[in-house]
Design a protein around this motif. Structure first.
Motif, PDB file in Angstrom:
ATOM      1  N   ASP A   7       0.663  -1.376  -0.139  1.00 23.16           N
ATOM      2  CA  ASP A   7       0.181   0.063  -0.202  1.00 23.16           C
ATOM      3  C   ASP A   7       0.886   1.179   0.039  1.00 23.16           C
ATOM      4  O   ASP A   7       2.116   1.020   0.052  1.00 23.16           O
ATOM      5  CB  ASP A   7      -0.902   0.158   1.235  1.00 23.16           C
ATOM      6  N   LEU A   8       0.311   2.312  -0.041  1.00 23.18           N
ATOM      7  CA  LEU A   8       0.768   3.760  -0.089  1.00 23.18           C
ATOM      8  C   LEU A   8       2.122   3.825   1.037  1.00 23.18           C
ATOM      9  O   LEU A   8       3.189   4.341   0.863  1.00 23.18           O
ATOM     10  CB  LEU A   8      -0.157   4.792  -0.117  1.00 23.18           C
ATOM     11  N   TYR A   9       1.343   3.494   2.248  1.00 27.23           N
ATOM     12  CA  TYR A   9       2.116   3.488   3.519  1.00 27.23           C
ATOM     13  C   TYR A   9       3.671   2.783   3.450  1.00 27.23           C
ATOM     14  O   TYR A   9       4.665   3.403   3.749  1.00 27.23           O
ATOM     15  CB  TYR A   9       1.544   3.169   4.862  1.00 27.23           C
ATOM     16  N   SER A  10       3.531   1.537   2.918  1.00 24.16           N
ATOM     17  CA  SER A  10       4.608   0.856   2.708  1.00 24.16           C
ATOM     18  C   SER A  10       5.675   1.505   1.719  1.00 24.16           C
ATOM     19  O   SER A  10       6.970   1.501   1.939  1.00 24.16           O
ATOM     20  CB  SER A  10       4.354  -0.727   2.334  1.00 24.16           C
ATOM     21  N   GLN A  20       9.972  11.703  -0.984  1.00 25.72           N
ATOM     22  CA  GLN A  20      10.144  12.937  -1.028  1.00 25.72           C
ATOM     23  C   GLN A  20       9.089  13.794  -2.122  1.00 25.72           C
ATOM     24  O   GLN A  20       8.580  14.805  -1.676  1.00 25.72           O
ATOM     25  CB  GLN A  20      11.654  13.336  -1.718  1.00 25.72           C
ATOM     26  N   TYR A  21       8.735  12.914  -3.046  1.00 24.00           N
ATOM     27  CA  TYR A  21       7.744  13.376  -3.878  1.00 24.00           C
ATOM     28  C   TYR A  21       6.522  13.537  -3.206  1.00 24.00           C
ATOM     29  O   TYR A  21       5.698  14.638  -3.456  1.00 24.00           O
ATOM     30  CB  TYR A  21       7.453  12.452  -5.100  1.00 24.00           C
ATOM     31  N   PHE A  22       5.981  12.692  -2.448  1.00 22.69           N
ATOM     32  CA  PHE A  22       4.649  12.768  -1.560  1.00 22.69           C
ATOM     33  C   PHE A  22       4.581  14.042  -0.663  1.00 22.69           C
ATOM     34  O   PHE A  22       3.642  14.834  -0.663  1.00 22.69           O
ATOM     35  CB  PHE A  22       4.681  11.391  -0.786  1.00 22.69           C
ATOM     36  N   ASP A  23       5.915  14.317  -0.211  1.00 22.98           N
ATOM     37  CA  ASP A  23       5.851  15.579   0.845  1.00 22.98           C
ATOM     38  C   ASP A  23       5.846  16.906  -0.089  1.00 22.98           C
ATOM     39  O   ASP A  23       5.509  17.786   0.838  1.00 22.98           O
ATOM     40  CB  ASP A  23       7.109  15.212   1.587  1.00 22.98           C
ATOM     41  N   THR A  24       6.105  16.751  -1.352  1.00 29.50           N
ATOM     42  CA  THR A  24       5.844  18.140  -2.025  1.00 29.50           C
ATOM     43  C   THR A  24       4.487  18.483  -2.528  1.00 29.50           C
ATOM     44  O   THR A  24       4.277  19.545  -2.966  1.00 29.50           O
ATOM     45  CB  THR A  24       6.784  18.077  -3.241  1.00 29.50           C
ATOM     46  N   LEU A  25       3.701  17.262  -2.453  1.00 28.78           N
ATOM     47  CA  LEU A  25       2.267  17.626  -2.911  1.00 28.78           C
ATOM     48  C   LEU A  25       1.406  18.421  -2.058  1.00 28.78           C
ATOM     49  O   LEU A  25       1.668  18.293  -0.752  1.00 28.78           O
ATOM     50  CB  LEU A  25       1.501  16.016  -3.017  1.00 28.78           C
ATOM     51  N   PRO A  26       0.205  18.854  -2.787  1.00 27.78           N
ATOM     52  CA  PRO A  26      -0.851  19.807  -1.607  1.00 27.78           C
ATOM     53  C   PRO A  26      -1.306  18.976  -0.985  1.00 27.78           C
ATOM     54  O   PRO A  26      -1.540  17.679  -1.090  1.00 27.78           O
ATOM     55  CB  PRO A  26      -1.475  20.245  -2.821  1.00 27.78           C
ATOM     56  N   GLU A  27      -1.704  19.694   0.217  1.00 24.71           N
ATOM     57  CA  GLU A  27      -2.385  18.644   1.353  1.00 24.71           C
ATOM     58  C   GLU A  27      -3.632  17.946   0.762  1.00 24.71           C
ATOM     59  O   GLU A  27      -3.821  16.806   1.175  1.00 24.71           O
ATOM     60  CB  GLU A  27      -2.857  19.474   2.556  1.00 24.71           C
ATOM     61  N   TYR A  28      -4.417  18.596  -0.210  1.00 18.00           N
ATOM     62  CA  TYR A  28      -5.610  17.646  -0.452  1.00 18.00           C
ATOM     63  C   TYR A  28      -5.220  16.297  -1.407  1.00 18.00           C
ATOM     64  O   TYR A  28      -5.928  15.579  -1.399  1.00 18.00           O
ATOM     65  CB  TYR A  28      -6.529  18.687  -1.184  1.00 18.00           C
ATOM     66  N   VAL A  29      -3.990  16.798  -2.114  1.00 19.65           N
ATOM     67  CA  VAL A  29      -3.693  15.665  -2.881  1.00 19.65           C
ATOM     68  C   VAL A  29      -3.333  14.359  -1.985  1.00 19.65           C
ATOM     69  O   VAL A  29      -3.551  13.186  -2.205  1.00 19.65           O
ATOM     70  CB  VAL A  29      -2.746  15.991  -3.993  1.00 19.65           C
ATOM     71  N   GLN A  30      -2.537  14.883  -0.923  1.00 21.77           N
ATOM     72  CA  GLN A  30      -2.090  13.837  -0.088  1.00 21.77           C
ATOM     73  C   GLN A  30      -3.292  13.211   0.644  1.00 21.77           C
ATOM     74  O   GLN A  30      -3.160  11.962   0.969  1.00 21.77           O
ATOM     75  CB  GLN A  30      -1.060  14.366   0.937  1.00 21.77           C
ATOM     76  N   GLU A  31      -4.154  13.910   0.830  1.00 19.04           N
ATOM     77  CA  GLU A  31      -5.424  13.374   1.638  1.00 19.04           C
ATOM     78  C   GLU A  31      -6.120  12.430   0.639  1.00 19.04           C
ATOM     79  O   GLU A  31      -6.437  11.306   1.132  1.00 19.04           O
ATOM     80  CB  GLU A  31      -6.318  14.357   2.137  1.00 19.04           C
ATOM     81  N   CYS A  32      -6.405  12.779  -0.674  1.00 11.84           N
ATOM     82  CA  CYS A  32      -6.714  11.649  -1.356  1.00 11.84           C
ATOM     83  C   CYS A  32      -5.995  10.518  -1.768  1.00 11.84           C
ATOM     84  O   CYS A  32      -6.725   9.391  -1.663  1.00 11.84           O
ATOM     85  CB  CYS A  32      -6.963  12.385  -2.837  1.00 11.84           C
ATOM     86  N   LEU A  33      -4.740  10.588  -1.720  1.00 13.46           N
ATOM     87  CA  LEU A  33      -3.910   9.329  -1.672  1.00 13.46           C
ATOM     88  C   LEU A  33      -3.947   8.484  -0.505  1.00 13.46           C
ATOM     89  O   LEU A  33      -4.080   7.438  -0.617  1.00 13.46           O
ATOM     90  CB  LEU A  33      -2.398   9.991  -2.046  1.00 13.46           C
ATOM     91  N   ARG A  34      -4.076   9.188   0.490  1.00  8.96           N
ATOM     92  CA  ARG A  34      -4.418   8.547   1.986  1.00  8.96           C
ATOM     93  C   ARG A  34      -5.791   7.664   1.899  1.00  8.96           C
ATOM     94  O   ARG A  34      -5.722   6.555   2.158  1.00  8.96           O
ATOM     95  CB  ARG A  34      -4.212   9.331   3.034  1.00  8.96           C
ATOM     96  N   ASP A  35      -6.705   8.246   1.511  1.00  2.00           N
ATOM     97  CA  ASP A  35      -7.951   7.808   1.260  1.00  2.00           C
ATOM     98  C   ASP A  35      -8.026   6.319   0.397  1.00  2.00           C
ATOM     99  O   ASP A  35      -8.882   5.445   0.710  1.00  2.00           O
ATOM    100  CB  ASP A  35      -9.135   8.753   0.589  1.00  2.00           C
ATOM    101  N   ARG A  36      -7.115   6.458  -0.454  1.00  2.46           N
ATOM    102  CA  ARG A  36      -6.922   5.228  -1.336  1.00  2.46           C
ATOM    103  C   ARG A  36      -5.696   4.487  -1.307  1.00  2.46           C
ATOM    104  O   ARG A  36      -5.008   4.168  -2.647  1.00  2.46           O
ATOM    105  CB  ARG A  36      -7.420   5.700  -2.696  1.00  2.46           C
ATOM    106  N   ALA A  37      -5.249   4.428  -0.240  1.00  2.36           N
ATOM    107  CA  ALA A  37      -3.981   3.981  -0.082  1.00  2.36           C
ATOM    108  C   ALA A  37      -3.768   2.667  -0.538  1.00  2.36           C
ATOM    109  O   ALA A  37      -2.388   2.268  -1.009  1.00  2.36           O
ATOM    110  CB  ALA A  37      -3.421   4.114   1.344  1.00  2.36           C
ATOM    111  N   GLY A  38      -4.398   1.863  -0.492  1.00  7.45           N
ATOM    112  CA  GLY A  38      -4.622   0.323  -0.995  1.00  7.45           C
ATOM    113  C   GLY A  38      -4.242   0.303  -2.698  1.00  7.45           C
ATOM    114  O   GLY A  38      -3.739  -0.724  -2.891  1.00  7.45           O
TER     115      GLY A  38
END
Length: 58
Positions: A7-10, A20-38
């Motif tokens: 998943d995303l977390y792994s 590094q790439y994830f950390d540069t993304l806007p918060e709303y995009v990070q949240e969308c990715l977390r919502d669909r981490a699988g």
């Protein structure tokens, strides 16, 4: 060949470039990715998902 993770977390834990790439993304995009981490299991799938979520942001 791309490394695949459960998943995303792994992915973020194991792949410094992806983190590094994830950390540069806007918060709303990070949240969308977390919502669909699988559904995010490689750097390529991360980039594809970001493209999908940011389409039209220009």
């Amino acid at each position: 060949m791309q490394n695949k993770y459960p998943d995303l977390y792994s992915l973020l834990e194991s792949d410094g470039e992806a983190r590094q790439y994830f950390d540069t993304l806007p918060e709303y995009v990070q949240e969308c990715l977390r919502d669909r981490a699988g559904g995010v299991n490689s750097f390529e799938s991360l980039c594809d998902a970001v493209d999908k979520y940011t389409r039209g942001d220009d």
